[in-house]
Design a protein around this motif. Structure first.
Motif, PDB file in Angstrom:
ATOM      1  N   LEU A 474       0.906  -1.129   0.399  1.00 19.61           N
ATOM      2  CA  LEU A 474      -0.148  -0.305   0.329  1.00 19.61           C
ATOM      3  C   LEU A 474       0.688   2.066   0.424  1.00 19.61           C
ATOM      4  CD1 LEU A 474      -2.852   1.812   0.563  1.00 19.61           C
ATOM      5  CD2 LEU A 474      -2.713   1.677   2.964  1.00 19.61           C
ATOM      6  N   ASP A 507      -5.908  -1.535   7.703  1.00 19.12           N
ATOM      7  CA  ASP A 507      -6.811  -3.235   8.294  1.00 19.12           C
ATOM      8  C   ASP A 507      -6.098  -4.177   7.126  1.00 19.12           C
ATOM      9  OD1 ASP A 507      -8.548  -5.473   7.629  1.00 19.12           O
ATOM     10  OD2 ASP A 507     -10.057  -4.279   7.428  1.00 19.12           O
ATOM     11  N   ASN A 513      -4.136  -6.744   0.060  1.00 21.32           N
ATOM     12  CA  ASN A 513      -4.428  -6.146  -0.220  1.00 21.32           C
ATOM     13  C   ASN A 513      -4.844  -5.008   1.455  1.00 21.32           C
ATOM     14  OD1 ASN A 513      -6.331  -3.887  -1.338  1.00 21.32           O
ATOM     15  ND2 ASN A 513      -7.702  -4.099  -0.849  1.00 21.32           N
ATOM     16  N   VAL A 515      -5.410  -2.178   3.712  1.00 17.32           N
ATOM     17  CA  VAL A 515      -5.753  -0.735   3.894  1.00 17.32           C
ATOM     18  C   VAL A 515      -5.200  -0.083   4.187  1.00 17.32           C
ATOM     19  CG1 VAL A 515      -8.722   0.260   3.401  1.00 17.32           C
ATOM     20  CG2 VAL A 515      -8.173  -2.622   2.079  1.00 17.32           C
ATOM     21  N   GLU A 516      -5.164   1.389   4.744  1.00 19.92           N
ATOM     22  CA  GLU A 516      -5.893   2.346   5.746  1.00 19.92           C
ATOM     23  C   GLU A 516      -6.837   2.604   5.573  1.00 19.92           C
ATOM     24  OE1 GLU A 516      -2.976   6.135   6.652  1.00 19.92           O
ATOM     25  OE2 GLU A 516      -3.998   6.200   4.772  1.00 19.92           O
ATOM     26  N   VAL A 517      -7.246   2.239   6.739  1.00 22.76           N
ATOM     27  CA  VAL A 517      -8.865   2.670   7.531  1.00 22.76           C
ATOM     28  C   VAL A 517      -8.673   4.165   7.938  1.00 22.76           C
ATOM     29  CG1 VAL A 517      -9.509   0.126   6.985  1.00 22.76           C
ATOM     30  CG2 VAL A 517      -8.527   0.880   9.485  1.00 22.76           C
TER      31      VAL A 517
END
Length: 603
Positions: A474, A507, A513, A515-517
Motif C-alpha cells: 500500500l 486493516d 490488499n 488498507v489504511e482505514v
C-alpha cells in the motif's frame, strides 16, 4: 534494615567469588571452532584490534549513509503478584511480551515510580534534569499522593518487591517496601541494553580497551575482570572497536550468575527473545578488498603495475587504514603519469563504471554480523546477512527462525535464518529507492514501511520460512516509523507526514490488499513514540492508546481513530484496573469508563 543490607552484601560477594571460580574453570562455547575463537594472550587481543580499526563505510562506495539508529534499550516485565483489588496493571510497551525493558516510568499496581533522570522538555529531544525518583501511591486513585522521593536517577525496572535503577555505568536496587538499598554495582564501561526476564537481568556492557584482562565491575570491595581467553571473536575479522559483555544477574539478590564476552563495534543492536539474546554488529567491507575487486573487473582502466601493487598490498600484514592510505598514494602516482586528456577520460570512465560496480556488488559492501547467546550465556551461533538494520524491531524470532529486515544500498531485503543463523530464505530488492523506516513481525507476517517520498506499507507472508513472499503493498503519503499490532487484523502506525505527527490505522485482514482505514494528523512536529516505543501505551480492554508529544493524547481506535482526551502535560501513561494515569509535570487520573478526571497531583 541493617540485617537485610548485610545479608544482601554477603550474597553479592559470595556470588562474585563463585562466579570468578566458574570463569577460571569453564571456558566453553558451543559455537563451531572454525567460526569463532577466544584470544590466547593480551598480545593477540591487541593485534586483532589494531588490524580491524578502519573499515570503509557504505557511503564511500556511493551508498547513502544509514539513518541515525535510536539508542538501544530492551523488552517487558512478568506479571506482578496479585495486589488486593487490582486485576489489571499495564506494563511498559515492549517488543516481546514478558521481557521487560527499563523506562522512566513504572507501576506495580500499587505505586507509580517516576524517574526525573530524563524528561521531555522540548518537542524534539530529551534533556537531563535533577536526578530523583518520585514514588506515588496510585491505587485507589482517590488516595493519590507522593509518598517518597529517592535521590537517585536513571531508568527503572520493577520486579516483585525490588526497584532497580540503571544510570550510566551503575545499577542500584532498592526494596519497594521500605526503600532500603539492597545492592549496588559499578561497571567499568557503559550499559548498552538491559532486559528483565524470569527474574534475571540481562545486562549488556560495552568497554573500549586495548589490553586484557579488562576490569568489568566492582561491588562491595570485590572486583571482576574479563580474561583474554573469555573474549570471543569470529575467525573472519569484523570492525572491532569495543568488547561487549552480557551479564546474567539475579534481580532480587544481585548475584552475578554468568557472563560472556565478545568483540564488536559501536553500531550494534540488541534484540532478546524468550530463548536467546541476539547482538547484531554493522560490518562494512574493507576498503582495500573492495577496491581490488573493482580493479580486477576493470583491468583495461589500470596499468599492470598498478594492479600488481594492489594485489601485493593485500598480502601485507597492515592495518586497514594503512592499506587505504597506500591505495590513495598509488592513485595519485598513476594520475601524475597521465596526459590531461587521458586523465579526463579516466575520471569519467572510473565514475560511470564504479556506479555500475556498486549496483552489482552492493550486497558485498555492508553486512550485519549477528551473535546468538543462549540464556545460559553460551555463544551458540554466529551468522551474517547483507545490509544494515534499523533497530531492534528489525529482528524477530518465531518458531525457531530469526527473521531479519535490512536496507541494502537503495533497496531492502528480508532474510530468514535457522537456529544456527544460516540463511534459509530471502525476499530481495523491495522498496527500491527507499530505506526502511519501520518494521514489525507478528506471527507468520512481517510488516515493513519504507520511505523516501511516499510510504509503502508492505505485508510479507512468512508462513513458509524458506520462501518468504510479498503478499501486499500500500502506498500512502508520509511514513510510519513505529508499528503496533492492535489485535484482530489492525496495525497502528505512528510517524510523520510533512511537518505533522501522523497516526495511521491499517486493516491487514486481507494480506494481499492492506488498507489504511483511517488516519489522523496531530498539530505536533514530533512524538517520542517515533524513536522510542516505550513511550506508547495501549489498553485493549477499552480500545484506547496514549501518545505523548508536546501534549498528551488519548485516542480510541474502535470504529476508526477518535481523539477522546488531550492533556497539557504527559510523557507517559499507565493503567491500573479501569483508571488511566497520565504522567508529566503532574499525574492525572482518569476513569476510562467515563473519561472523567478523578484525581490530580503535582510532582
Amino acid at each position: 534494615m541493617r540485617l537485610k543490607l548485610v545479608t544482601s552484601i554477603l550474597l553479592i560477594t559470595l556470588g562474585l567469588f563463585l562466579f570468578l571460580y566458574v570463569q577460571q574453570s569453564q571456558m566453553s562455547t558451543e559455537v563451531k571452532e572454525e567460526k569463532i575463537r577466544s584470544f590466547s594472550s593480551p598480545e593477540e587481543f591487541r593485534e586483532y584490534l589494531s588490524k580491524s580499526e578502519a573499515y570503509v563505510y557504505p557511503f564511500a562506495f556511493g551508498i547513502s549513509a544509514p539513518e541515525p539508529v535510536p539508542k538501544q534499550t530492551l523488552p517487558e516485565t512478568p506479571a506482578l503478584g496479585k495486589i488486593p483489588e487490582v486485576e489489571r496493571v499495564s506494563q511498559t510497551n515492549v517488543q516481546v511480551p514478558g521481557i521487560d525493558e527499563p523506562d522512566i516510568v513504572k507501576t506495580d499496581g500499587k505505586n507509580i515510580y517516576v524517574s526525573r533522570y530524563q524528561r521531555v522538555l522540548s518537542v524534539e529531544k530529551i534533556l537531563p534534569i535533577r536526578q530523583s525518583i518520585s514514588v506515588v501511591k496510585a491505587y485507589p486513585p482517590e488516595e493519590l499522593e507522593k509518598v517518597k522521593e529517592l535521590n537517585v536517577g536513571g531508568e527503572i525496572l520493577v520486579y516483585e518487591k525490588t526497584l532497580i535503577v540503571l544510570s550510566g555505568n551503575r545499577i542500584r536496587a532498592f526494596s519497594a517496601e521500605d526503600f532500603s538499598e539492597r545492592y549496588s554495582m559499578s561497571f567499568n564501561g557503559s550499559i548498552v541494553a538491559t532486559r528483565l526476564y524470569d527474574g534475571k537481568i540481562y545486562l549488556v556492557i560495552s568497554q573500549h580497551s586495548e589490553l586484557c584482562p579488562i576490569p568489568l565491575l566492582s561491588a562491595n570491595g570485590v572486583s571482576l575482570s574479563v580474561e583474554c581467553n573469555r573474549i570471543y571473536y569470529p575467525k573472519k575479522p569484523l570492525p572491532a572497536e569495543v568488547v561487549y559483555t552480557i551479564l546474567k544477574i539475579d534481580a532480587v539478590s544481585g548475584r552475578v550468575e554468568d557472563t560472556v564476552s565478545f568483540v564488536g563495534n559501536y553500531a550494534s543492536i540488541v534484540y532478546m527473545s524468550r530463548n536467546a539474546v541476539y547482538v547484531a554488529h554493522y560490518s562494512p567491507a574493507e576498503y582495500a578488498e573492495v577496491f581490488f575487486k573493482f580493479v580486477s573487473e576493470n583491468r583495461d582502466l589500470f596499468p599492470d603495475w598498478f594492479f600488481e601493487r594492489i594485489q601485493k598490498l593485500l598480502s601485507y600484514d597492515l592495518s586497514n587504514q594503512a592499506r587505504q592510505v597506500e591505495i590513495w598514494n598509488l592513485m595519485r602516482r598513476m594520475e601524475l603519469t597521465m596526459k590531461p586528456e587521458e586523465k579526463i577520460l579516466f575520471e569519467n570512465e572510473f565514475r560511470n563504471r564504479y556506479e555500475k560496480f556498486v549496483e552489482k556488488h552492493k550486497r558485498d559492501f555492508e553486512k550485519t554480523v549477528i551473535w546468538k547467546i543462549s540464556r545460559e550465556m553460551k555463544i551458540v551461533a554466529t551468522g551474517e546477512v547483507p545490509g544494515r538494520l534499523l533497530n531492534q524491531f528489525s529482528m524477530d524470532e518465531y518458531n525457531g527462525f530469526l527473521r531479519v529486515a535490512v536496507t541494502v544500498g537503495n533497496e531492502n531485503d528480508l532474510y530468514v535464518m535457522d537456529s544456527d543463523l544460516r540463511v534459509v530464505g530471502s525476499l530481495l530488492g523491495f522498496g527500491k529507492a527507499e530505506v526502511i523506516y519501520g518494521v514489525r513481525f507478528v506471527a507468520d507476517k512481517g510488516y515493513v514501511v519504507t520511505f523516501r517520498q511516499v510510504d509503502p506499507f508492505f505485508v510479507v507472508d512468512l508462513s513458509n520460512p524458506e520462501k518468504p513472499r510479498m503478499a501486499g503493498e500500500l502506498k500512502i503519503p508520509g511514513y510510519s516509523s513505529y508499528l503496533h499490532p492492535l489485535g484482530g487484523n489492525l496495525i497502528l502506525g505512528v510517524g510523520m507526514e510533512g511537518e505533522s505527527v501522523k497516526i495511521s490505522l491499517f486493516d491487514v485482514s486481507d494480506p494481499g490488499n492492506p488498507v489504511e482505514v483511517d488516519r489522523y494528523l496531530l498539530k505536533e512536529s514530533w512524538s517520542e513514540v517515533i524513536s522510542n516505543h516505550r513511550a506508547f501505551l495501549v489498553d485493549e480492554k477499552h480500545g484506547i492508546f496514549f501518545i505523548p508529544a508536546k501534549n498528551g493524547y488519548i485516542f480510541s481506535y474502535k470504529d476508526g481513530l477518535r481523539l477522546i482526551r488531550v492533556t497539557e502535560t504527559g510523557f507517559r501513561a499507565v493503567f491500573i484496573n479501569d483508571y488511566l494515569y497520565v504522567i508529566g509535570s503532574k499525574i492525572l487520573a482518569f476513569d476510562e469508563r467515563t473519561w472523567e478526571k478523578v484525581a490530580e497531583i503535582e510532582l
